[in-house]
Design a protein around this motif. Structure first.
Motif, PDB file in Angstrom:
ATOM      1  N   VAL A 171      41.220  37.954  50.424  1.00 29.02           N
ATOM      2  CA  VAL A 171      40.353  37.219  49.498  1.00 29.02           C
ATOM      3  C   VAL A 171      41.145  36.511  48.396  1.00 29.02           C
ATOM      4  N   LEU A 172      42.427  36.813  48.246  1.00 29.15           N
ATOM      5  CA  LEU A 172      43.235  36.094  47.258  1.00 29.15           C
ATOM      6  C   LEU A 172      43.415  34.639  47.702  1.00 29.15           C
ATOM      7  N   MET A 173      43.100  33.710  46.809  1.00 26.93           N
ATOM      8  CA  MET A 173      43.180  32.284  47.139  1.00 26.93           C
ATOM      9  C   MET A 173      44.298  31.646  46.332  1.00 26.93           C
ATOM     10  N   PRO A 174      45.255  30.985  47.008  1.00 20.54           N
ATOM     11  CA  PRO A 174      46.338  30.305  46.271  1.00 20.54           C
ATOM     12  C   PRO A 174      45.842  28.999  45.664  1.00 20.54           C
ATOM     13  N   TYR A 175      46.502  28.592  44.590  1.00 23.00           N
ATOM     14  CA  TYR A 175      46.189  27.327  43.932  1.00 23.00           C
ATOM     15  C   TYR A 175      47.313  26.356  44.249  1.00 23.00           C
ATOM     16  N   THR A 176      46.994  25.293  44.952  1.00 25.24           N
ATOM     17  CA  THR A 176      48.032  24.398  45.480  1.00 25.24           C
ATOM     18  C   THR A 176      48.861  23.738  44.390  1.00 25.24           C
ATOM     19  N   ASP A 177      48.263  23.436  43.213  1.00 25.36           N
ATOM     20  CA  ASP A 177      49.006  22.779  42.151  1.00 25.36           C
ATOM     21  C   ASP A 177      49.986  23.715  41.460  1.00 25.36           C
ATOM     22  N   ALA A 178      49.806  25.011  41.618  1.00 25.68           N
ATOM     23  CA  ALA A 178      50.722  26.002  41.052  1.00 25.68           C
ATOM     24  C   ALA A 178      50.903  27.092  42.101  1.00 25.68           C
ATOM     25  N   PRO A 179      51.901  26.980  42.951  1.00 25.77           N
ATOM     26  CA  PRO A 179      52.061  27.918  44.074  1.00 25.77           C
ATOM     27  C   PRO A 179      52.168  29.380  43.652  1.00 25.77           C
ATOM     28  N   ALA A 180      52.639  29.638  42.442  1.00 25.68           N
ATOM     29  CA  ALA A 180      52.786  31.025  42.002  1.00 25.68           C
ATOM     30  C   ALA A 180      51.477  31.638  41.518  1.00 25.68           C
ATOM     31  N   LEU A 181      50.408  30.860  41.512  1.00 28.70           N
ATOM     32  CA  LEU A 181      49.117  31.334  41.009  1.00 28.70           C
ATOM     33  C   LEU A 181      48.187  31.649  42.163  1.00 28.70           C
ATOM     34  N   GLU A 182      47.547  32.822  42.071  1.00 26.94           N
ATOM     35  CA  GLU A 182      46.518  33.216  43.032  1.00 26.94           C
ATOM     36  C   GLU A 182      45.251  33.565  42.269  1.00 26.94           C
ATOM     37  N   LEU A 183      44.129  33.262  42.892  1.00 26.21           N
ATOM     38  CA  LEU A 183      42.836  33.473  42.249  1.00 26.21           C
ATOM     39  C   LEU A 183      42.031  34.489  43.044  1.00 26.21           C
ATOM     40  N   LEU A 184      41.482  35.461  42.333  1.00 24.76           N
ATOM     41  CA  LEU A 184      40.569  36.432  42.929  1.00 24.76           C
ATOM     42  C   LEU A 184      39.188  36.130  42.374  1.00 24.76           C
ATOM     43  N   ALA A 185      38.335  35.551  43.204  1.00 20.24           N
ATOM     44  CA  ALA A 185      37.003  35.157  42.760  1.00 20.24           C
ATOM     45  C   ALA A 185      36.138  36.379  42.497  1.00 20.24           C
ATOM     46  N   ALA A 186      34.968  36.140  41.925  1.00 18.22           N
ATOM     47  CA  ALA A 186      34.077  37.251  41.569  1.00 18.22           C
ATOM     48  C   ALA A 186      33.421  37.866  42.792  1.00 18.22           C
ATOM     49  N   GLY A 187      33.125  37.051  43.781  1.00 18.57           N
ATOM     50  CA  GLY A 187      32.416  37.577  44.946  1.00 18.57           C
ATOM     51  C   GLY A 187      30.926  37.608  44.705  1.00 18.57           C
ATOM     52  N   ARG A 188      30.266  38.437  45.492  1.00 16.46           N
ATOM     53  CA  ARG A 188      28.812  38.542  45.346  1.00 16.46           C
ATOM     54  C   ARG A 188      28.450  39.241  44.043  1.00 16.46           C
ATOM     55  N   ILE A 189      27.427  38.760  43.361  1.00 16.13           N
ATOM     56  CA  ILE A 189      27.004  39.332  42.077  1.00 16.13           C
ATOM     57  C   ILE A 189      26.295  40.655  42.327  1.00 16.13           C
ATOM     58  N   PRO A 190      26.825  41.751  41.773  1.00 21.08           N
ATOM     59  CA  PRO A 190      26.230  43.066  42.030  1.00 21.08           C
ATOM     60  C   PRO A 190      25.106  43.362  41.031  1.00 21.08           C
ATOM     61  N   PRO A 191      24.280  44.350  41.338  1.00 24.51           N
ATOM     62  CA  PRO A 191      23.217  44.729  40.391  1.00 24.51           C
ATOM     63  C   PRO A 191      23.734  45.573  39.230  1.00 24.51           C
ATOM     64  N   ASN A 192      24.945  46.150  39.386  1.00 24.64           N
ATOM     65  CA  ASN A 192      25.493  47.042  38.353  1.00 24.64           C
ATOM     66  C   ASN A 192      26.922  46.644  38.007  1.00 24.64           C
ATOM     67  N   PRO A 193      27.148  45.505  37.333  1.00 27.09           N
ATOM     68  CA  PRO A 193      28.525  45.054  37.055  1.00 27.09           C
ATOM     69  C   PRO A 193      29.330  46.040  36.231  1.00 27.09           C
ATOM     70  N   SER A 194      28.728  46.644  35.193  1.00 29.51           N
ATOM     71  CA  SER A 194      29.473  47.535  34.307  1.00 29.51           C
ATOM     72  C   SER A 194      30.029  48.735  35.060  1.00 29.51           C
ATOM     73  N   GLU A 195      29.220  49.343  35.921  1.00 29.54           N
ATOM     74  CA  GLU A 195      29.683  50.510  36.676  1.00 29.54           C
ATOM     75  C   GLU A 195      30.781  50.128  37.655  1.00 29.54           C
ATOM     76  N   LEU A 196      30.663  48.948  38.251  1.00 27.38           N
ATOM     77  CA  LEU A 196      31.659  48.516  39.216  1.00 27.38           C
ATOM     78  C   LEU A 196      33.001  48.216  38.530  1.00 27.38           C
ATOM     79  N   LEU A 197      32.961  47.579  37.357  1.00 26.94           N
ATOM     80  CA  LEU A 197      34.199  47.242  36.640  1.00 26.94           C
ATOM     81  C   LEU A 197      34.859  48.472  36.034  1.00 26.94           C
ATOM     82  N   GLY A 198      34.077  49.510  35.770  1.00 29.62           N
ATOM     83  CA  GLY A 198      34.638  50.737  35.213  1.00 29.62           C
ATOM     84  C   GLY A 198      35.014  51.771  36.253  1.00 29.62           C
ATOM     85  N   SER A 199      34.955  51.402  37.519  1.00 30.99           N
ATOM     86  CA  SER A 199      35.225  52.356  38.588  1.00 30.99           C
ATOM     87  C   SER A 199      36.722  52.608  38.764  1.00 30.99           C
TER      88      SER A 199
END
Length: 524
Positions: free
Chosen positions: A350-378
């Motif tokens: 799921v890591l996506m490279p950015y062509t204008d900066a080869p050293a940069l990779e982006l991890l998108a948010a993905g599907r929006i969960p019903p419980n963001p706080s619990e997921l981020l604190g896991s």
């Protein structure tokens, strides 16, 4: 205390007041103009008053020698003072009213007439005021004549032969001139008073507004809250239309606005690398107090600036409620952080490279969960950050601190948090509450970023560095502009901060740094 100390102490106060005037000059000018217009309107509503003056001279009988002449002169001056009191009595006013057939009350006549005796003279000067210039002239002349008659009656009293003239009498010195212009209202004086009053009220308005305004407009305002400013990002017109990635990592640019923005990002990048040379932050959460302060634009462009050095950089969109990074980088939305944390996808997939900066990779948010706080604190999130930070700088775009608790949870698991402040928008109360939320969970605050700093206008006086940009063009370069052929430009040098410490050298070489900010333990 010497003179230099006094000047240093007084300097900031003067600059403060000057900045207040620059910030609220429109309001001050509006109040000033309003006061002047009101003063002018007042003069139009007032009746025009004209004044005419006539004089009479107190004389005594002829003297046979100098001694008697001197005594007579002293007598005349003494009598002039006495007669000025008689001139301000009702009998004189009644006689003038009857002679001129006026309808004005006697008391009003006494108020409209002023009697003066110039110092050390035997002159009695009568000044009459009226809305009619001819009437003012007639009253002044009649007043002197009536006073002369009254004085003659007083001086002749007690003499058996009334035909014998009195020794002391008043001689009119001439008729009053017809006034050509009114003495009231004084338009110039009224406008001057209105201007002074308007300026005073305008300055008072500005000082009150400044005192009541809780918005953060300067670095000093942030520092008064106890927080450090690690970066000031100037306003860029390219971001006025919305969030976007404008940093290319190229140090060479002819666009002044792009130069200022890029230079500010490089300064922020350098400040982060030197924040703790022996143990630099590897996982950095970028957040703000409230939405709309530019945290996502800052995190995206800062990631490009760090990646421009060749250092592997991972940008995580952890704003699971309003993810925007895929739109910023124009990348397809799909699986992302939530899928990795839930075990539905592998990180490498799921890591996506950015062509204008080869050293940069982006991890998108993905599907929006019903419980963001619990997921981020896991535990899975903590393990993910630990894994990525082994060979990369990790930037986490987190939600605002005040609406939700997600950013505070992430900041505790990271090496520290950067709080984005929008100049002229974020209030001191919002910043203090945000820092309190981070401190309460034990998170480390790396500092604040003052964003969208104005470079023009009244507020730019507080941020003088970005108001002007320095460019140098040698005489040889100027002469070369006129030539058709020019030598090829040298290859651009990498934008690498020069330093002797291991961290800066590793960044320049594109090698991983083997030490972390603090020991990490894999959470199983």
């Amino acid at each position: 205390m010497d003179t230099q100390d006094v000047e240093t102490t007084a300097g900031p106060d003067l600059r403060h007041y000057f900045s207040v005037v620059r910030s609220y000059w429109r309001g001050i000018l509006a109040i000033l103009l309003a006061a002047v217009l009101l003063a002018f309107a007042w003069t139009l509503t007032q009746p025009k008053i004209y004044q005419a003056s006539s004089s009479g001279l107190v004389t005594t009988g002829g003297a046979e020698n100098v001694g008697l002449a001197s005594a007579g002169d002293n007598l005349a001056k003494s009598k002039a003072t006495s007669y000025s009191s008689i001139a301000s009595t009702r009998p004189v006013a009644a006689a003038v009213k009857e002679e001129l057939e006026l309808t004005t009350a006697e008391n009003q006549l006494l108020n409209d007439v002023t009697v003066q005796v110039p110092s050390d003279t035997a002159e009695i000067r009568v000044s009459a005021r009226s809305t009619d210039p001819s009437e003012a002239q007639e009253i002044a002349n009649a007043w002197v004549e009536v006073l002369a008659d009254e004085v003659e009656k007083i001086e002749s009293a007690g003499f058996e032969d009334e035909a014998v003239p009195s020794l002391v009498r008043i001689v009119p010195l001439g008729r009053a001139a017809l006034p050509e212009s009114p003495i009231s209202p004084n338009t110039k004086l009224a406008l001057a008073v209105g201007g002074v009053a308007g300026l005073a009220f305008g300055l008072g308005y500005a000082l009150i507004r400044q005192h009541l305004d809780r918005r953060i407009r300067s670095v000093e305002a942030v520092e008064r809250t106890g927080q450090a400013v690690v970066g000031t990002i100037p306003a860029d017109n390219r971001l006025s239309s919305g969030r976007q990635v404008v940093e290319s990592g190229n140090a060479k640019t002819s666009d002044r606005a792009a130069h200022a923005f890029a230079e500010a990002l490089r300064e922020l990048r350098t400040n982060l690398s030197y924040m703790d040379v022996d143990n630099p932050p590897r996982v950095i959460v970028v957040t703000s107090s409230v939405p709309g302060e530019g945290k996502s634009s800052i995190s995206a462009n800062l990631a490009v600036a760090i990646a421009a050095t060749g250092r592997r950089t991972v940008l995580i969109d952890a704003d699971l409620r309003r993810p925007v990074l895929t739109d910023l980088f124009h990348l397809p939305a799909g699986a992302g952080l939530t899928d990795v944390l839930s075990g539905a996808a592998d990180l490498d997939d799921v890591l996506m490279p950015y062509t204008d900066a080869p050293a940069l990779e982006l991890l998108a948010a993905g599907r929006i969960p019903p419980n963001p706080s619990e997921l981020l604190g896991s535990k899975a999130m903590k393990n993910l950050l630990a894994e990525l930070s082994r060979d990369a700088i990790v930037l986490v775009d987190a939600p605002p601190l005040l609406p939700v608790t997600d950013a505070a949870i992430l900041a505790k698991a990271a090496d520290g948090a950067l709080i984005t402040i929008k100049a002229g928008h974020t209030t001191v109360d919002e910043l203090e509450k945000s820092t309190s939320n981070l401190t309460r969970v034990g998170a480390h605050i790396l500092g604040t970023i003052l964003n969208q700093v104005p470079t023009t206008g009244a507020d730019s006086a507080q941020y003088g560095y970005y108001g002007k940009y320095y460019y140098y063009t040698s005489s040889e370069e100027k002469a070369a502009k006129g030539k058709k052929k020019s030598a090829p430009a040298p290859a651009p040098t990498p934008d690498v901060p020069v330093a002797d410490d291991e961290f800066a050298q590793a960044i320049g070489a594109g090698q991983p740094v083997r030490h972390a900010r603090r020991p990490r333990e894999d959470v199983r």
